[in-house]
Design a protein around this motif. Structure first.
Motif, PDB file in Angstrom:
ATOM      1  N   LYS A   1       0.813  -1.207   0.000  1.00  0.00           N
ATOM      2  CA  LYS A   1       0.000   0.000   0.000  1.00  0.00           C
ATOM      3  C   LYS A   1       0.857   1.272   0.000  1.00  0.00           C
ATOM      4  N   LYS A   2       0.334   2.279  -0.707  1.00  0.00           N
ATOM      5  CA  LYS A   2       0.861   3.642  -0.669  1.00  0.00           C
ATOM      6  C   LYS A   2       2.369   3.690  -0.865  1.00  0.00           C
ATOM      7  N   CYS A   3       2.820   3.203  -2.006  1.00  0.00           N
ATOM      8  CA  CYS A   3       4.249   3.192  -2.325  1.00  0.00           C
ATOM      9  C   CYS A   3       4.617   4.391  -3.198  1.00  0.00           C
ATOM     10  N   ASP A   4       5.691   5.057  -2.849  1.00  0.00           N
ATOM     11  CA  ASP A   4       6.163   6.205  -3.623  1.00  0.00           C
ATOM     12  C   ASP A   4       7.069   5.707  -4.753  1.00  0.00           C
ATOM     13  N   LEU A   5       6.455   5.038  -5.727  1.00  0.00           N
ATOM     14  CA  LEU A   5       7.227   4.341  -6.759  1.00  0.00           C
ATOM     15  C   LEU A   5       6.821   4.711  -8.183  1.00  0.00           C
ATOM     16  N   GLU A   6       5.953   5.675  -8.341  1.00  0.00           N
ATOM     17  CA  GLU A   6       5.501   6.011  -9.698  1.00  0.00           C
ATOM     18  C   GLU A   6       6.670   6.420 -10.593  1.00  0.00           C
ATOM     19  N   LYS A   7       7.601   7.193 -10.051  1.00  0.00           N
ATOM     20  CA  LYS A   7       8.735   7.663 -10.850  1.00  0.00           C
ATOM     21  C   LYS A   7       9.556   6.489 -11.377  1.00  0.00           C
ATOM     22  N   LEU A   8       9.793   5.478 -10.539  1.00  0.00           N
ATOM     23  CA  LEU A   8      10.603   4.336 -10.975  1.00  0.00           C
ATOM     24  C   LEU A   8       9.858   3.486 -12.003  1.00  0.00           C
ATOM     25  N   PHE A   9       8.557   3.292 -11.817  1.00  0.00           N
ATOM     26  CA  PHE A   9       7.792   2.528 -12.804  1.00  0.00           C
ATOM     27  C   PHE A   9       7.726   3.276 -14.139  1.00  0.00           C
ATOM     28  N   LYS A  10       7.601   4.590 -14.080  1.00  0.00           N
ATOM     29  CA  LYS A  10       7.598   5.378 -15.323  1.00  0.00           C
ATOM     30  C   LYS A  10       8.955   5.278 -16.018  1.00  0.00           C
ATOM     31  N   GLU A  11      10.018   5.258 -15.220  1.00  0.00           N
ATOM     32  CA  GLU A  11      11.358   5.138 -15.793  1.00  0.00           C
ATOM     33  C   GLU A  11      11.508   3.804 -16.522  1.00  0.00           C
ATOM     34  N   ILE A  12      10.981   2.731 -15.936  1.00  0.00           N
ATOM     35  CA  ILE A  12      11.010   1.430 -16.608  1.00  0.00           C
ATOM     36  C   ILE A  12      10.250   1.500 -17.926  1.00  0.00           C
ATOM     37  N   PHE A  13       9.068   2.119 -17.898  1.00  0.00           N
ATOM     38  CA  PHE A  13       8.259   2.239 -19.113  1.00  0.00           C
ATOM     39  C   PHE A  13       9.000   3.040 -20.179  1.00  0.00           C
ATOM     40  N   ASP A  14       9.604   4.160 -19.787  1.00  0.00           N
ATOM     41  CA  ASP A  14      10.320   5.006 -20.745  1.00  0.00           C
ATOM     42  C   ASP A  14      11.521   4.280 -21.350  1.00  0.00           C
ATOM     43  N   ILE A  15      12.253   3.534 -20.517  1.00  0.00           N
ATOM     44  CA  ILE A  15      13.412   2.785 -21.022  1.00  0.00           C
ATOM     45  C   ILE A  15      12.964   1.734 -22.033  1.00  0.00           C
ATOM     46  N   SER A  16      11.832   1.100 -21.779  1.00  0.00           N
ATOM     47  CA  SER A  16      11.350   0.051 -22.687  1.00  0.00           C
ATOM     48  C   SER A  16      11.019   0.605 -24.073  1.00  0.00           C
ATOM     49  N   LYS A  17      10.773   1.905 -24.155  1.00  0.00           N
ATOM     50  CA  LYS A  17      10.411   2.526 -25.435  1.00  0.00           C
ATOM     51  C   LYS A  17      11.632   3.066 -26.189  1.00  0.00           C
ATOM     52  N   GLN A  18      12.788   3.061 -25.536  1.00  0.00           N
ATOM     53  CA  GLN A  18      13.988   3.611 -26.163  1.00  0.00           C
ATOM     54  C   GLN A  18      14.504   2.703 -27.280  1.00  0.00           C
ATOM     55  N   ASP A  19      15.188   3.304 -28.238  1.00  0.00           N
ATOM     56  CA  ASP A  19      15.761   2.554 -29.359  1.00  0.00           C
ATOM     57  C   ASP A  19      17.153   2.056 -28.962  1.00  0.00           C
ATOM     58  N   ILE A  20      17.174   1.070 -28.096  1.00  0.00           N
ATOM     59  CA  ILE A  20      18.424   0.492 -27.617  1.00  0.00           C
ATOM     60  C   ILE A  20      18.307  -1.027 -27.689  1.00  0.00           C
ATOM     61  N   SER A  21      19.430  -1.712 -27.550  1.00  0.00           N
ATOM     62  CA  SER A  21      19.405  -3.172 -27.618  1.00  0.00           C
ATOM     63  C   SER A  21      18.678  -3.754 -26.416  1.00  0.00           C
ATOM     64  N   TYR A  22      18.172  -4.975 -26.590  1.00  0.00           N
ATOM     65  CA  TYR A  22      17.487  -5.640 -25.487  1.00  0.00           C
ATOM     66  C   TYR A  22      18.426  -5.806 -24.299  1.00  0.00           C
ATOM     67  N   SER A  23      19.677  -6.138 -24.555  1.00  0.00           N
ATOM     68  CA  SER A  23      20.644  -6.373 -23.480  1.00  0.00           C
ATOM     69  C   SER A  23      20.828  -5.134 -22.613  1.00  0.00           C
ATOM     70  N   ILE A  24      21.007  -3.991 -23.246  1.00  0.00           N
ATOM     71  CA  ILE A  24      21.199  -2.745 -22.491  1.00  0.00           C
ATOM     72  C   ILE A  24      19.921  -2.371 -21.747  1.00  0.00           C
ATOM     73  N   MET A  25      18.781  -2.514 -22.434  1.00  0.00           N
ATOM     74  CA  MET A  25      17.497  -2.217 -21.791  1.00  0.00           C
ATOM     75  C   MET A  25      17.290  -3.089 -20.559  1.00  0.00           C
ATOM     76  N   SER A  26      17.581  -4.379 -20.699  1.00  0.00           N
ATOM     77  CA  SER A  26      17.388  -5.314 -19.603  1.00  0.00           C
ATOM     78  C   SER A  26      18.269  -4.956 -18.409  1.00  0.00           C
ATOM     79  N   GLN A  27      19.510  -4.582 -18.676  1.00  0.00           N
ATOM     80  CA  GLN A  27      20.416  -4.202 -17.596  1.00  0.00           C
ATOM     81  C   GLN A  27      19.895  -2.977 -16.848  1.00  0.00           C
ATOM     82  N   LYS A  28      19.419  -1.987 -17.583  1.00  0.00           N
ATOM     83  CA  LYS A  28      18.907  -0.765 -16.954  1.00  0.00           C
ATOM     84  C   LYS A  28      17.671  -1.064 -16.108  1.00  0.00           C
ATOM     85  N   ILE A  29      16.768  -1.854 -16.652  1.00  0.00           N
ATOM     86  CA  ILE A  29      15.527  -2.161 -15.936  1.00  0.00           C
ATOM     87  C   ILE A  29      15.804  -3.038 -14.718  1.00  0.00           C
TER      88      ILE A  29
END
Length: 233
Positions: A115-143
């Motif tokens: 309940k009530k987790c201050d995590l929206e910024k981190l979840f949005k960051e995961i979403f934004d990284i998934s949309k980047q034009d980068i390799s799966y390997s680099i994306m996976s490491q970041k996420i």
């Protein structure tokens, strides 16, 4: 329903310690509902806004704005958005040996909502990284790094709340001495599983909630017998 997601199923390898299968953002409508009898995926979902219900492994939960809920592989679950205020949520589906390590080390057993987790910024960051034009390997490491932050946040919150939660349970039992004991209702009131409640209560007070409740009732009965004209019956 409006859904924006990206699938990486074709790019993962069984050798990857953490396998990112899908990442997405969903604006649910009143018809949104998913049922799985034995889930073949692990997912974390963050509720940006809205309400809904999650029935999982016999628990009836109500994820709302600011909550994170966990869908574990192998569980039976049914979740659906509220008719009047459906969910807007970020979500990630993932698997692998590292995912299992995260679950074992950072999440309390049989607990599926945080309940009530201050995590929206981190979840949005995961979403934004998934949309980047980068390799799966680099994306996976970041996420992977961000997921570790999320799991650490949940664990640290859980450790902090354990003391408070044990005291909350004790206070609720103290206030219910003259009522029937009902652990199921207690679980529903505070949104935790029976095993979790019993374990944290016993860790702090050295006894189970049930035994503590019985001892309190006995003490109350002694007081009544000593100071009133009530019969033993």
């Amino acid at each position: 329903m409006i859904e924006d997601f990206k699938s990486f199923s074709s790019q993962i390898s069984p050798e990857d310690p953490l396998q990112i299968l899908m990442v997405g953002e969903t604006y649910c409508n009143k018809h949104f509902e998913i049922k799985r009898n034995c889930s073949d995926l692990n997912a974390l979902e963050f509720i940006i806004d809205g309400n809904g219900i999650l029935d999982i492994e016999g628990q009836h939960l109500k994820p709302e704005k600011g909550d994170v809920f966990f869908l574990k592989k192998g569980t039976q679950h049914n979740y659906k958005a509220d008719n009047e205020a459906p969910w807007h949520k970020y979500w990630i589906v993932f698997d692998g040996k590292l995912a299992e390590t995260f679950f074992d080390c950072y999440l309390p057993e049989n607990t599926y909502i945080f309940k009530k987790c201050d995590l929206e910024k981190l979840f949005k960051e995961i979403f934004d990284i998934s949309k980047q034009d980068i390799s799966y390997s680099i994306m996976s490491q970041k996420i992977t790094v961000i997921l570790l932050q999320i799991f650490m946040y949940i664990r640290n919150r859980n450790i902090t709340e354990k003391e408070d939660l044990a005291d909350t349970i004790k206070n609720m039992l103290d206030e219910s001495t003259e009522k029937p004991y009902n652990l199921d209702q207690l679980c529903r009131n505070i949104n935790y599983s029976k095993n979790y409640i019993i374990n944290i209560f016993k860790n702090k007070f050295g006894t189970t909630p049930y035994q503590y409740f019985i001892d309190k009732k006995i003490e109350a009965a002694k007081t009544y017998l000593a100071h009133t004209d009530m019969s033993i019956a």
